[in-house]
Design a protein around this motif. Structure first.
Motif, PDB file in Angstrom:
ATOM      1  N   TRP A 294       0.182  -1.245   0.337  1.00 23.18           N
ATOM      2  CA  TRP A 294      -0.591   0.566   0.077  1.00 23.18           C
ATOM      3  C   TRP A 294       0.836   1.283   0.014  1.00 23.18           C
ATOM      4  O   TRP A 294       0.733   2.507  -0.352  1.00 23.18           O
ATOM      5  CB  TRP A 294      -0.849   0.024   1.106  1.00 23.18           C
ATOM      6  CG  TRP A 294      -1.784  -1.098   0.693  1.00 23.18           C
ATOM      7  CD1 TRP A 294      -2.110  -2.261   1.466  1.00 23.18           C
ATOM      8  CD2 TRP A 294      -3.345  -0.561   0.127  1.00 23.18           C
ATOM      9  NE1 TRP A 294      -3.551  -2.763   0.806  1.00 23.18           N
ATOM     10  CE2 TRP A 294      -4.227  -1.744   0.344  1.00 23.18           C
ATOM     11  CE3 TRP A 294      -3.819   0.485  -0.572  1.00 23.18           C
ATOM     12  CZ2 TRP A 294      -4.912  -2.361  -0.134  1.00 23.18           C
ATOM     13  CZ3 TRP A 294      -5.037   0.499  -1.167  1.00 23.18           C
ATOM     14  CH2 TRP A 294      -5.826  -1.232  -1.105  1.00 23.18           C
ATOM     15  N   ILE A 295       2.025   0.964   0.894  1.00 24.43           N
ATOM     16  CA  ILE A 295       3.113   2.443   0.626  1.00 24.43           C
ATOM     17  C   ILE A 295       3.345   2.263  -1.032  1.00 24.43           C
ATOM     18  O   ILE A 295       3.430   4.044  -0.935  1.00 24.43           O
ATOM     19  CB  ILE A 295       3.923   2.400   1.853  1.00 24.43           C
ATOM     20  CG1 ILE A 295       3.399   2.181   2.997  1.00 24.43           C
ATOM     21  CG2 ILE A 295       4.829   3.069   1.587  1.00 24.43           C
ATOM     22  CD1 ILE A 295       4.240   1.644   4.299  1.00 24.43           C
ATOM     23  N   TRP A 296       4.345   1.380  -1.454  1.00 25.14           N
ATOM     24  CA  TRP A 296       3.887   2.187  -2.557  1.00 25.14           C
ATOM     25  C   TRP A 296       3.498   2.066  -3.804  1.00 25.14           C
ATOM     26  O   TRP A 296       3.641   2.837  -4.417  1.00 25.14           O
ATOM     27  CB  TRP A 296       4.991   0.259  -2.682  1.00 25.14           C
ATOM     28  CG  TRP A 296       5.430   0.111  -4.316  1.00 25.14           C
ATOM     29  CD1 TRP A 296       6.346   0.949  -5.184  1.00 25.14           C
ATOM     30  CD2 TRP A 296       4.594  -0.340  -5.719  1.00 25.14           C
ATOM     31  NE1 TRP A 296       6.093   0.032  -6.308  1.00 25.14           N
ATOM     32  CE2 TRP A 296       5.212   0.033  -6.599  1.00 25.14           C
ATOM     33  CE3 TRP A 296       3.541  -1.070  -5.592  1.00 25.14           C
ATOM     34  CZ2 TRP A 296       4.898  -0.437  -8.059  1.00 25.14           C
ATOM     35  CZ3 TRP A 296       2.901  -0.898  -7.253  1.00 25.14           C
ATOM     36  CH2 TRP A 296       3.554  -1.004  -7.839  1.00 25.14           C
ATOM     37  N   LEU A 297       2.219   1.860  -3.623  1.00 24.90           N
ATOM     38  CA  LEU A 297       1.057   1.981  -4.423  1.00 24.90           C
ATOM     39  C   LEU A 297       0.294   3.220  -4.373  1.00 24.90           C
ATOM     40  O   LEU A 297       0.198   3.750  -5.552  1.00 24.90           O
ATOM     41  CB  LEU A 297       0.061   1.258  -4.063  1.00 24.90           C
ATOM     42  CG  LEU A 297      -2.020   0.688  -4.841  1.00 24.90           C
ATOM     43  CD1 LEU A 297      -0.829   0.718  -6.541  1.00 24.90           C
ATOM     44  CD2 LEU A 297      -2.614   0.228  -4.260  1.00 24.90           C
ATOM     45  N   PHE A 298       0.718   3.854  -3.262  1.00 29.11           N
ATOM     46  CA  PHE A 298       0.420   5.216  -3.068  1.00 29.11           C
ATOM     47  C   PHE A 298       1.531   6.337  -3.205  1.00 29.11           C
ATOM     48  O   PHE A 298       1.064   7.097  -2.453  1.00 29.11           O
ATOM     49  CB  PHE A 298      -0.688   5.117  -1.528  1.00 29.11           C
ATOM     50  CG  PHE A 298      -2.378   5.336  -2.476  1.00 29.11           C
ATOM     51  CD1 PHE A 298      -2.849   5.911  -3.340  1.00 29.11           C
ATOM     52  CD2 PHE A 298      -2.018   3.689  -2.214  1.00 29.11           C
ATOM     53  CE1 PHE A 298      -4.200   5.462  -3.677  1.00 29.11           C
ATOM     54  CE2 PHE A 298      -3.352   3.045  -2.243  1.00 29.11           C
ATOM     55  CZ  PHE A 298      -4.553   4.348  -4.025  1.00 29.11           C
ATOM     56  N   ASP A 299       2.730   6.016  -2.850  1.00 22.63           N
ATOM     57  CA  ASP A 299       3.494   6.673  -2.623  1.00 22.63           C
ATOM     58  C   ASP A 299       4.107   7.457  -2.119  1.00 22.63           C
ATOM     59  O   ASP A 299       4.005   8.893  -1.950  1.00 22.63           O
ATOM     60  CB  ASP A 299       4.105   7.121  -4.604  1.00 22.63           C
ATOM     61  CG  ASP A 299       4.890   8.024  -4.578  1.00 22.63           C
ATOM     62  OD1 ASP A 299       6.216   7.315  -3.517  1.00 22.63           O
ATOM     63  OD2 ASP A 299       5.362   8.700  -4.818  1.00 22.63           O
ATOM     64  N   ILE A 300       3.416   6.800  -0.899  1.00 29.42           N
ATOM     65  CA  ILE A 300       3.561   7.759   0.507  1.00 29.42           C
ATOM     66  C   ILE A 300       5.490   7.828   0.683  1.00 29.42           C
ATOM     67  O   ILE A 300       5.921   5.696   0.579  1.00 29.42           O
ATOM     68  CB  ILE A 300       3.091   6.984   1.501  1.00 29.42           C
ATOM     69  CG1 ILE A 300       1.671   6.626   1.525  1.00 29.42           C
ATOM     70  CG2 ILE A 300       3.224   7.568   3.226  1.00 29.42           C
ATOM     71  CD1 ILE A 300       0.757   5.753   1.952  1.00 29.42           C
ATOM     72  N   PRO A 301       5.924   8.783   0.775  1.00 28.94           N
ATOM     73  CA  PRO A 301       7.577   8.874   1.889  1.00 28.94           C
ATOM     74  C   PRO A 301       7.203   7.850   2.934  1.00 28.94           C
ATOM     75  O   PRO A 301       6.028   8.000   4.308  1.00 28.94           O
ATOM     76  CB  PRO A 301       7.242  10.895   1.769  1.00 28.94           C
ATOM     77  CG  PRO A 301       5.866  11.142   1.665  1.00 28.94           C
ATOM     78  CD  PRO A 301       5.073  10.171   0.737  1.00 28.94           C
ATOM     79  N   PHE A 302       8.478   7.979   2.688  1.00 28.01           N
ATOM     80  CA  PHE A 302       8.594   6.944   3.636  1.00 28.01           C
ATOM     81  C   PHE A 302       9.911   7.376   4.680  1.00 28.01           C
ATOM     82  O   PHE A 302      10.793   7.175   4.899  1.00 28.01           O
ATOM     83  CB  PHE A 302       9.254   5.489   3.911  1.00 28.01           C
ATOM     84  CG  PHE A 302       8.587   4.281   4.870  1.00 28.01           C
ATOM     85  CD1 PHE A 302       8.035   4.600   5.278  1.00 28.01           C
ATOM     86  CD2 PHE A 302      10.201   3.647   5.124  1.00 28.01           C
ATOM     87  CE1 PHE A 302       8.163   3.428   6.128  1.00 28.01           C
ATOM     88  CE2 PHE A 302      10.209   2.965   6.018  1.00 28.01           C
ATOM     89  CZ  PHE A 302       8.647   2.656   6.612  1.00 28.01           C
ATOM     90  N   SER A 303      10.234   8.700   4.950  1.00 28.73           N
ATOM     91  CA  SER A 303      11.321   9.354   5.406  1.00 28.73           C
ATOM     92  C   SER A 303      10.922   9.714   6.919  1.00 28.73           C
ATOM     93  O   SER A 303       9.703   9.874   6.945  1.00 28.73           O
ATOM     94  CB  SER A 303      11.506  10.635   4.947  1.00 28.73           C
ATOM     95  OG  SER A 303      10.840  11.085   4.716  1.00 28.73           O
TER      96      SER A 303
END
Length: 174
Positions: free
Chosen positions: A159-168
């Protein structure tokens, strides 16, 4: 509307007597609460949906807490405690459809009233897809909690990848 949903959830759990089984489902009730907390933490600066308060004093923090600790766990309790024990496929399908359509219907009303805002490609249809996955996953977690937690990590990453959620993690300057 949000406060009303929390109150309806409390009344429904009490009226139906589902509260008597809370110990049986407690780990799964925690699971749904932790899932919502995780969303709020990971998406704090990149939210896909955000609930908008409809009562001035019922601010965003109180609103999220009511869903995290009241509405979501209590609706999960009602879903699980009334899950059809008979293996009739039609009865199980109706049970799932009731809860999915209830969640989607409530969200539709919230959307129409402007009490939920969408961003970054999320919309009511994605919420419906999520609900179709969430309810079976709640049952899976109840029956196989360790496996559900194990599979939950790659699902969350998807889901994080699909919606391009920044992971920082923002670094606080002193």
């Amino acid at each position: 509307m949000h406060l009303l949903l929390a109150l309806i959830s409390i009344i429904a759990v009490w009226w139906r007597g589902d509260y008597r089984q809370w110990k049986v489902y407690y780990p799964t009730l925690q699971f749904i609460a932790i899932g919502n907390l995780t969303y709020n933490f990971l998406c704090a600066s990149h939210w896909l949906w955000q609930l908008s308060p409809d009562i001035k004093w019922f601010n965003h923090t109180l609103l999220e807490m009511s869903y995290t600790f009241i509405t979501f766990p209590l609706t999960a309790l009602m879903f699980l405690s009334r899950y059809p024990q008979e293996q009739g496929k039609w009865r199980i399908f109706r049970h799932y459809m009731f809860w999915i359509l209830l969640y989607v219907g409530v969200e539709f009303i919230l959307m129409i009233k402007g009490n939920i805002l969408y961003k970054y490609g999320w919309n009511l249809w994605w919420s419906a897809v999520f609900d179709c996955l969430m309810f079976p996953y709640l049952l899976f977690h109840h029956k196989k909690p360790f496996l559900a937690l194990l599979f939950g990590v790659p699902i969350a990453i998807f889901w994080i990848w699909l919606f391009d959620i920044p992971f920082s993690v923002p670094i606080e300057k002193r």
